[in-house]
Write an enzyme that holds these catalytic residues in place. Structure first.
Site, PDB file in Angstrom:
ATOM      1  N   ASP B 113       0.850  -1.194   0.000  1.00 33.86           N
ATOM      2  CA  ASP B 113       0.000   0.000   0.000  1.00 33.86           C
ATOM      3  C   ASP B 113       0.880   1.237   0.000  1.00 33.86           C
ATOM      4  O   ASP B 113       1.786   1.345   0.827  1.00 33.86           O
ATOM      5  CB  ASP B 113      -0.961   0.027   1.195  1.00 33.86           C
ATOM      6  CG  ASP B 113      -2.210   0.856   0.897  1.00 33.86           C
ATOM      7  OD1 ASP B 113      -2.057   1.999   0.432  1.00 33.86           O
ATOM      8  OD2 ASP B 113      -3.330   0.355   1.099  1.00 33.86           O
ATOM      9  N   LEU B 122     -10.475   4.941   9.470  1.00 35.14           N
ATOM     10  CA  LEU B 122     -10.553   4.087  10.659  1.00 35.14           C
ATOM     11  C   LEU B 122     -11.901   3.402  10.841  1.00 35.14           C
ATOM     12  O   LEU B 122     -11.988   2.395  11.535  1.00 35.14           O
ATOM     13  CB  LEU B 122     -10.195   4.885  11.919  1.00 35.14           C
ATOM     14  CG  LEU B 122      -8.804   5.549  11.897  1.00 35.14           C
ATOM     15  CD1 LEU B 122      -8.497   6.164  13.259  1.00 35.14           C
ATOM     16  CD2 LEU B 122      -7.711   4.589  11.499  1.00 35.14           C
ATOM     17  N   CYS B 239     -14.984   5.202  -3.031  1.00 35.39           N
ATOM     18  CA  CYS B 239     -15.652   5.137  -1.726  1.00 35.39           C
ATOM     19  C   CYS B 239     -15.869   6.522  -1.126  1.00 35.39           C
ATOM     20  O   CYS B 239     -16.808   6.736  -0.361  1.00 35.39           O
ATOM     21  CB  CYS B 239     -14.858   4.252  -0.773  1.00 35.39           C
ATOM     22  SG  CYS B 239     -14.929   2.500  -1.213  1.00 35.39           S
ATOM     23  N   CYS B 412     -19.861  23.066  -4.130  1.00 37.64           N
ATOM     24  CA  CYS B 412     -20.168  21.667  -3.806  1.00 37.64           C
ATOM     25  C   CYS B 412     -19.080  21.180  -2.853  1.00 37.64           C
ATOM     26  O   CYS B 412     -18.448  21.976  -2.185  1.00 37.64           O
ATOM     27  CB  CYS B 412     -20.260  20.822  -5.071  1.00 37.64           C
ATOM     28  SG  CYS B 412     -18.717  20.695  -5.968  1.00 37.64           S
TER      29      CYS B 412
END
EC number: 2.7.7.80
Lengths: 101, 460
Positions: B113, B122, B239, B412
């Site tokens: 990663d 978290l 996500c 936005c």
């Protein structure tokens, strides 16, 4: 003359967001000269179910890359893709693939 | 009473010191790992895991509950102990996956990663804790796994998987788990697995849904067989934009661990050539039959064209991260910075601030003087919303010089949707559906506002 067909059209993986967030649609396809196949089901969906931004669902006469089409839970590639002839009570699932993790 | 109070005070102090100590230990563990890390380009060869003939007394006790499963037994456990697994992505999927593989006694875990631990991770990336915010996820995960099972060898790679390094890395491991969060990496991992001949356990999650399958196992299809063409970049949701529930990545990561364990123990996977779809909101698991391996597949077909790793960001038209993209739909004259907008706001100049985020995000935080109309309503020219906007403009114009164009500023979260909204408002003005207007958007949106103007404004 093909008789009217009753089929279940489902969307998932976010594809339902183009259909007012509704995942399951019980639809009746009207009787017509030609048998119903996935190709003309897509045209019907675009005209009758799709609420917004068709380019996020359709590309040319097929679905855009990244959407899997399942006919009765089997990859449409096993069943002739666009040429598969719909049967009464079939379930057609359009699933947008996810990439998040 | 005094004695009792003293006891309580001492207990509280001990607890606090222990917490500080554990915080320092975690930091030390990650720092020690970071110190040892070799650059990815010239990896030291990993020594092969030694064959294992028997379990020790401690190992028998530790793994006793799974050892008594006849399907696994001592034989399976010994196989796990000599198995190595490369985990690509130590996020929402990679954390639970790595946790269960370490707990089950897999011999070696490679942890890839490039990213660092952030507070917004978290809620789902359960190997990382508050103490290691800002540290590399690969080191944080390795430190956490070592506390869980010191016998498992953890090899952190705190760098992005790239076409230059992927094949060499994949060849060092028996099984690969794709826990990544972007399309280019998914094609890269697939092609590396096909070229190296490794099975790939692949999962993904978004919102309340997840998908898992096993690619390139025993003649089964690879990722490219199922997805020969990448999706258009604008159809991919990450996500951060779409949201995801931590439990959903947790369920998928655990299912992924299950498939990895079965492959490593020699039991064989359940989802080769099949895909499990999980809909957490409806409580549905659904297994679909995927196509068989395509003879004309570019990667695993009979005449493959992918004989070397490629430029996957170019192939997919997107970057190999899940960071939000920055669109450039407007000219610089049609945009203002948060600093300029703040100046305008302080000067009291008449204008309308239009917030085009969805209601769920407005509920999280908003600027109190903004009018809210979600972009979706503008896109479908929602009559009630346009009426509301027309009224707000009419009201604002009363304070403007007659004949002067009225100013609207659109905001936005990050400054992408606001540009789309400006385009729509411009088209409405041209079609005389709205009066003459000057429409601009605020670059970087409310997150830039939070970073540069108002430090107390929430970030999400």
């Amino acid at each position: 003359m093909a008789a009217p067909l009753s089929v279940e059209v489902e969307f998932g993986g976010g594809a339902e967001l183009l259909f007012d967030g509704v995942k399951k649609h019980q639809v009746t396809l009207p009787g017509q000269e030609e048998p119903w196949d996935i190709r003309n089901l897509l045209v019907w969906i675009k005209k009758n179910l799709l609420k917004e931004r068709p380019e996020l669902f359709i590309q040319g006469d097929s679905v855009r890359p990244g959407i899997l089409v399942l006919i009765n839970d089997a990859d449409w590639e096993l069943l002739g893709e666009l040429d598969y002839q719909l049967q009464d009570q079939d379930t057609i699932l359009f699933i947008s693939t996810l990439h998040g993790g | 009473m005094a004695a009792r109070e003293k006891v309580l005070a001492l207990q509280a102090e001990v607890a606090q010191r222990e917490e500080e100590l554990s915080f320092l230990k975690q930091k030390l563990a990650a720092a020690l790992l970071a110190e040892q890390e070799p650059p990815l380009e010239h990896l030291d060869p990993l020594s092969p895991l030694p064959p294992k003939a028997a379990l020790s007394r401690d190992e028998i006790l530790r793994y006793s509950r799974q050892l008594v499963l006849p399907e696994l037994g001592v034989h399976g456990q010994l196989r796990l102990a000599t198995a190595s697994v490369l985990i690509v992505g130590c996020g929402g999927l990679g954390c639970p996956l790595a946790q269960y593989l370490a707990a089950a006694g897999v011999g070696r875990l490679g942890l890839v990663d490039y990213d660092v631990v952030e507070m917004s991770n978290l809620a789902r990336q359960v190997l990382h804790g508050e103490a290691l915010a800002g540290q590399a996820k690969a080191f944080s995960a390795a430190a956490s796994l070592r506390r869980l099972n010191s016998a498992v060898e953890c090899v952190p790679y705190a760098q992005a998987l790239t076409p230059a390094t992927a094949l060499d890395l994949v060849r060092r491991y028996d099984v690969v788990a794709d826990c990544s969060d972007n399309v280019p990496t998914r094609y890269l991992v697939n092609d590396a697995c096909v070229l190296a001949g490794r099975p790939l356990v692949s999962a993904s999650a978004l919102r309340f849904e997840g998908q898992i399958t096993v690619y390139h196992y025993d003649g089964g299809p690879c990722y490219r067989c199922v997805f020969p063409q990448p999706p258009p970049a604008e159809t991919v949701t990450n996500c951060a934009d779409g949201g995801v529930l931590g439990v959903v990545t947790g369920v998928l990561g655990c299912l992924q661990a299950l498939e990895v364990l079965k492959i490593a123990a020699g039991l064989g996977p359940s989802y080769s050539g099949r895909m499990l779809l999980f809909d957490a909101l409806r409580g549905h698991f659904r297994c679909i039959q995927l196509r068989i391996r395509r003879p004309d597949c570019a990667a695993c077909g009979e005449r493959p064209t992918v004989t070397d790793l490629q430029d996957y960001e170019a192939f997919c038209g997107s970057s190999a991260t899940d960071k939000c993209r920055s669109l450039q739909l407007l000219s610089s004259e049609e945009r203002v910075s948060v600093t300029d907008y703040k100046r305008l706001l302080d000067s009291g100049a008449p204008h309308l601030l239009l917030d085009v985020r969805p209601q769920v995000e407005v509920d999280i935080c908003c600027l109190p003087h903004a009018l809210h109309i979600p972009l979706k309503h503008l896109e479908r020219r929602d009559a009630a919303s346009l009426k509301l906007l027309g009224e707000a403009i009419g009201e604002g114009k009363r304070d403007t010089q007659p004949g002067a164009a009225f100013s609207i500023y659109v905001i936005c979260k990050l400054g992408n949707d606001s540009q789309k909204a400006v385009k729509i408002l411009q088209s409405l003005t041209e079609a005389h559906e709205l009066d003459s207007l000057t429409v601009r958007d605020v670059v970087g949106g409310l997150m830039a506002w939070a970073a540069k103007i108002d430090r107390t404004f929430p970030q999400y």
